[in-house]
Write a protein that holds these residues in place. Structure first.
Motif, mmCIF file in Angstrom:
data_model
loop_
_atom_site.group_PDB
_atom_site.id
_atom_site.type_symbol
_atom_site.label_atom_id
_atom_site.label_comp_id
_atom_site.label_asym_id
_atom_site.label_seq_id
_atom_site.Cartn_x
_atom_site.Cartn_y
_atom_site.Cartn_z
ATOM 1 N N THR A 1 1.280 -7.607 -2.427
ATOM 2 C CA THR A 1 1.318 -7.520 -3.888
ATOM 3 C C THR A 1 2.178 -6.313 -4.262
ATOM 4 O O THR A 1 2.499 -5.472 -3.418
ATOM 5 N N SER B 1 -5.146 -1.296 -1.321
ATOM 6 C CA SER B 1 -4.726 -1.194 -2.710
ATOM 7 C C SER B 1 -5.865 -1.713 -3.578
ATOM 8 O O SER B 1 -6.376 -2.812 -3.327
ATOM 9 N N PRO B 2 -6.290 -0.974 -4.597
ATOM 10 C CA PRO B 2 -7.464 -1.389 -5.363
ATOM 11 C C PRO B 2 -7.187 -2.600 -6.250
ATOM 12 O O PRO B 2 -6.053 -2.875 -6.639
ATOM 13 N N GLY B 3 -8.258 -3.316 -6.578
ATOM 14 C CA GLY B 3 -8.156 -4.431 -7.516
ATOM 15 C C GLY B 3 -7.426 -5.626 -6.941
ATOM 16 O O GLY B 3 -7.311 -5.802 -5.731
ATOM 17 N N SER B 4 -6.926 -6.473 -7.826
ATOM 18 C CA SER B 4 -6.205 -7.671 -7.413
ATOM 19 C C SER B 4 -4.918 -7.787 -8.210
ATOM 20 O O SER B 4 -4.771 -7.197 -9.282
ATOM 21 N N SER B 5 -4.000 -8.565 -7.687
ATOM 22 C CA SER B 5 -2.677 -8.715 -8.296
ATOM 23 C C SER B 5 -2.145 -10.106 -7.984
ATOM 24 O O SER B 5 -2.738 -10.864 -7.204
ATOM 25 N N ARG C 1 -5.754 -10.107 -3.229
ATOM 26 C CA ARG C 1 -6.239 -8.774 -2.862
ATOM 27 C C ARG C 1 -5.685 -8.379 -1.495
ATOM 28 O O ARG C 1 -5.624 -9.195 -0.582
ATOM 29 N N GLU D 1 -0.362 -9.576 -12.598
ATOM 30 C CA GLU D 1 -1.809 -9.768 -12.543
ATOM 31 C C GLU D 1 -2.147 -11.076 -11.845
ATOM 32 O O GLU D 1 -1.458 -12.096 -12.009
ATOM 33 N N THR E 1 0.826 -1.215 0.000
ATOM 34 C CA THR E 1 0.000 0.000 0.000
ATOM 35 C C THR E 1 0.855 1.257 0.000
ATOM 36 O O THR E 1 0.396 2.327 0.400
ATOM 37 N N ASP F 1 -5.144 -12.895 -8.587
ATOM 38 C CA ASP F 1 -6.372 -12.837 -7.791
ATOM 39 C C ASP F 1 -6.144 -12.395 -6.352
ATOM 40 O O ASP F 1 -7.100 -12.338 -5.571
ATOM 41 N N ASP G 1 -6.175 -5.136 1.314
ATOM 42 C CA ASP G 1 -6.905 -3.911 1.627
ATOM 43 C C ASP G 1 -5.937 -2.736 1.628
ATOM 44 O O ASP G 1 -4.822 -2.829 2.129
#
Length: 373
Positions: free
Chosen positions: A352, A154-158, A150, A146, A15, A148, A152
Motif C-alpha cells: 500500500t 503500517s497502521p490501518g488499511s489502504s 492491510r 483508502e 513500511t 481494506d 504489517d
C-alpha cells in the motif's frame, strides 16, 4: 542568500517513507544531486532535525522518478538510501516498499494518466535493472488511497497496490545463487571473536541476503528487535560473517555498503511459513523489506537451502509464502517451474502507499542554486 525550492511529494511506500522527486527537478550531476538529497533530508545528523528525514533508515529514503527511456518501460525509478548520521547516498540496492509509491507519484504529478478503475504501469528500477508491473486503484481518474488492504508495519488499511516482479534473480549479485551453491558452510575468523562455523544460503532474488538458522548462533530467532539490537556479541558475529561471505557472492568489500542483508530464520510461530529477524545490515529491522521477503520466500522453496526443514511450505506450483517478522507477516506469491522446481518464474506481492504532503523541499542555495534558465 535565498533557499532553493525543489518540488516534491512526501509519500509512504509500504513500511517506508520519504520525499519523491521528478528527476528533471534535481541536478543532473550526481555529486551535486547527492548533496541536495543530504540537505533535503538533514543528514548527517541522527535526528535529521534540519531536514525531512525521520531519524531512522526506513524514513531516510528518497524516490526519483522519470518517464521510461527503454522500449516497453513506462517509468524509471531510482531509489536512494540515506542514513540519519552519515553523509552517504546509496543508489545500489532496490527498495520494494518505496517502489509501491512510484505509480501513485507519477499519476499525482501528471507523468502518466489513470487508465480506468485500475492502472498498471511497467516500472524499471534503475538501481539494478529490475522491471515490474505495478497496479493501483484509480476510480474516477484519481489514485485511491483508502481501502481494506492491510500490511504489517503500517497502521490501518489502504487501497491495495500489486507489484508483479518480472525478473529479480541476481539483482545485485551475479545470479540467484551467487556462490553457485544453495547452501554453503562458512568458517569465520575475526579479531575479538572465537572462530565459528555455520551453514548459510547466499541468495539474491531482488535483494542480496545471507540466511542462516538462529539456533546455529545460540539464539531462538524469536527475540525482540530491542533484544537483538542490544546483543553486541551476536551483531559482531553477524558483521564478521557478512564481511567474510560477501566476496564469495561477488560483492567484494562491503564494509561501507548496506548489503548483503543478514537474515536469521526459525520455525514459524503464528501459522506462517517461517520466522525471520532481518538485519539491514547492522540494525534489526522492525519488519522485513519487500525484496528481502521475496528473497527469503524463494529460499524457502529451494531444496537444500538452510530454510529446507525449517520452513513449512505449501504444495503446488503456485505457493503463498508467509514470512513472519517482529511486527507481523509478509505474504509473497511464488510460482515455480513445474519442470524445474528449483526455478522461480514469478514473484508477486501486495503493498500500500499514501500521499502525505505535497510542496517543495528547501535546500541552501550554497548547495545548489537550482535549474538555471
Amino acid at each position: 542568500m535565498p533557499l532553493t525550492a525543489i518540488p516534491c511529494l512526501l509519500m509512504r511506500g509500504g513500511t517506508s517513507k520519504g520525499p519523491f522527486f521528478r528527476a528533471d527537478d534535481l541536478p543532473a550531476d550526481v555529486a551535486t544531486r547527492d548533496q541536495v538529497l543530504l540537505a533535503a533530508l538533514g543528514s548527517p545528523d541522527k535526528r535529521q532535525i534540519d531536514g525531512l528525514g525521520g531519524a531512522h533508515p526506513l524514513t531516510s529514503k528518497v524516490g526519483i522518478v522519470s518517464r521510461g527511456t527503454q522500449p516497453g518501460i513506462d517509468l524509471d525509478f531510482l531509489f536512494a538510501q540515506l542514513q540519519p548520521d552519515k553523509d552517504t547516498v546509496d543508489t545500489t540496492p532496490n527498495c520494494g516498499n518505496m517502489l509501491a509509491a512510484v505509480v501513485p507519484f507519477a499519476i499525482e504529478t501528471g507523468m502518466v494518466t489513470a487508465q480506468g478503475d485500475t492502472s498498471t504501469y511497467r516500472v524499471l528500477t534503475l538501481n539494478t535493472g529490475m522491471a515490474c508491473d505495478i497496479t493501483v486503484q484509480t476510480p474516477d481518474g484519481h489514485v485511491e488511497y483508502e481501502g481494506d488492504a492491510r500490511i504489517d508495519g503500517s497502521p490501518g488499511s489502504s487501497a491495495p497496490i500489486t507489484i508483479n516482479f518480472l525478473d529479480t534473480a541476481g539483482s545485485v549479485c551475479p545470479g540467484l545463487l551467487p556462490t553457485g551453491q544453495v547452501r554453503d558452510t562458512v568458517t569465520v575468523e575475526a579479531d575479538g571473536l572465537a572462530p565459528f562455523t555455520l551453514d548459510v544460503t547466499c541468495i539474491d532474488n531482488g535483494m542480496p541476503l545471507v540466511i542462516f538458522n538462529a539456533r546455529d548462533l545460540g539464539r531462538t530467532g524469536y527475540e525482540s528487535v530491542a533484544e537483538l539490537n542490544a546483543d553486541t556479541e551476536l551483531k559482531a558475529k553477524i558483521e564478521a560473517l557478512r564481511l567474510a561471505i560477501a566476496p564469495r557472492m561477488g560483492l567484494g568489500d562491503v564494509s561501507q555498503k548496506p548489503y548483503p542483508k543478514m537474515t536469521l530464520i526459525a520455525p514459524p510461530q503464528a501459522g506462517g511459513t517461517l520466522t525471520t529477524r532481518s538485519f539491514i545490515p547492522h540494525v534489526c529491522h522492525d519488519a522485513i523489506g519487500v525484496l528481502a521477503a521475496v528473497t527469503v520466500g524463494t529460499a524457502c522453496v529451494l531444496k537444500g537451502s538452510v530454510c529446507d526443514g525449517v520452513a513449512q511450505v505449501p504444495d503446488g506450483a503456485v505457493k503463498k509464502v508467509s514470512v513472519e517478522h517482529p511486527t507481523g507477516e509478509f505474504s509473497v506469491e511464488l510460482e515455480t517451474d513445474p519442470v524445474g522446481p528449483q526455478t522461480v518464474t514469478r514473484a508477486a506481492l501486495l503493498r500500500t502507499a499514501r500521499l502525505l504532503m505535497r510542496g517543495e523541499a528547501m535546500v541552501p542555495a550554497s548547495v545548489w542554486k537550482g535549474k538555471q534558465a
